[in-house]
Design a protein around this motif. Sequence first.
Motif, mmCIF file in Angstrom:
data_model
loop_
_atom_site.group_PDB
_atom_site.id
_atom_site.type_symbol
_atom_site.label_atom_id
_atom_site.label_comp_id
_atom_site.label_asym_id
_atom_site.label_seq_id
_atom_site.Cartn_x
_atom_site.Cartn_y
_atom_site.Cartn_z
ATOM 1 N N SER A 1 1.458 -61.403 85.492
ATOM 2 C CA SER A 1 1.427 -60.819 84.149
ATOM 3 C C SER A 1 2.370 -61.507 83.171
ATOM 4 O O SER A 1 2.256 -61.310 81.972
ATOM 5 N N SER A 2 3.305 -62.321 83.641
ATOM 6 C CA SER A 2 4.266 -62.957 82.745
ATOM 7 C C SER A 2 3.800 -64.310 82.206
ATOM 8 O O SER A 2 4.471 -64.883 81.358
ATOM 9 N N LEU A 3 2.674 -64.837 82.667
ATOM 10 C CA LEU A 3 2.224 -66.168 82.252
ATOM 11 C C LEU A 3 1.974 -66.206 80.746
ATOM 12 O O LEU A 3 1.224 -65.396 80.208
ATOM 13 N N SER A 4 2.637 -67.152 80.067
ATOM 14 C CA SER A 4 2.462 -67.263 78.621
ATOM 15 C C SER A 4 1.927 -68.627 78.199
ATOM 16 O O SER A 4 1.498 -68.793 77.066
ATOM 17 N N PRO B 1 -2.752 -63.589 72.313
ATOM 18 C CA PRO B 1 -1.865 -63.920 71.188
ATOM 19 C C PRO B 1 -1.656 -65.403 70.920
ATOM 20 O O PRO B 1 -0.561 -65.836 70.602
ATOM 21 N N ILE B 2 -2.709 -66.203 71.006
ATOM 22 C CA ILE B 2 -2.619 -67.625 70.673
ATOM 23 C C ILE B 2 -2.140 -67.740 69.217
ATOM 24 O O ILE B 2 -2.656 -67.059 68.339
ATOM 25 N N SER C 1 -6.855 -61.646 82.128
ATOM 26 C CA SER C 1 -5.786 -61.460 83.106
ATOM 27 C C SER C 1 -4.397 -61.785 82.569
ATOM 28 O O SER C 1 -3.407 -61.323 83.113
ATOM 29 N N PHE C 2 -4.315 -62.612 81.534
ATOM 30 C CA PHE C 2 -3.027 -63.036 81.002
ATOM 31 C C PHE C 2 -2.893 -62.597 79.542
ATOM 32 O O PHE C 2 -3.057 -63.393 78.622
ATOM 33 N N PRO C 3 -2.574 -61.337 79.300
ATOM 34 C CA PRO C 3 -2.537 -60.817 77.933
ATOM 35 C C PRO C 3 -1.427 -61.408 77.074
ATOM 36 O O PRO C 3 -1.458 -61.267 75.856
ATOM 37 N N ASN C 4 -0.455 -62.071 77.673
ATOM 38 C CA ASN C 4 0.650 -62.658 76.918
ATOM 39 C C ASN C 4 0.494 -64.162 76.720
ATOM 40 O O ASN C 4 1.442 -64.848 76.370
#
Length: 120
Positions: free
Chosen positions: A35-38, A92-93, A59-62
């Motif tokens: 979940s921390s993948l940015s 959030p690109i 899967s990667f909302p951040n």
Amino acid sequence: CTQLKKLSIAGSDVTDRGIYWLCGQDQEGASMLCSSLSSLSIMGSIMVTEEGLKKCWVSFPNLFHFQVQESHLWQLLKSIGRSKQYHKYKIPIKQLELTVGNARHDYLTPAALVFPMLEE
């Protein structure tokens, strides 16, 4: 893998199955691990399909930095535009570079809705 923030698998032979594994999910849907993948780069990973890209987005909302083949992005934006499920794929690109040219489809509308935090 809960602390992973930046990953580059650019140019690798990773497939959708590898993307599902990275997301901490098998195709039946176990729990998410990353979940921390940015930041994720899969540029040149030609074996990742539209389904693999969709899995990354949900899967990667951040995810604010995402490098992918432009042709894959066009296909995905076209698919999202047809389905009208923009809310499902918002990430959030902040910066996006696309070559539009003489496109027969409206890709910018889905891009604006899927990437609401675009600055450039």
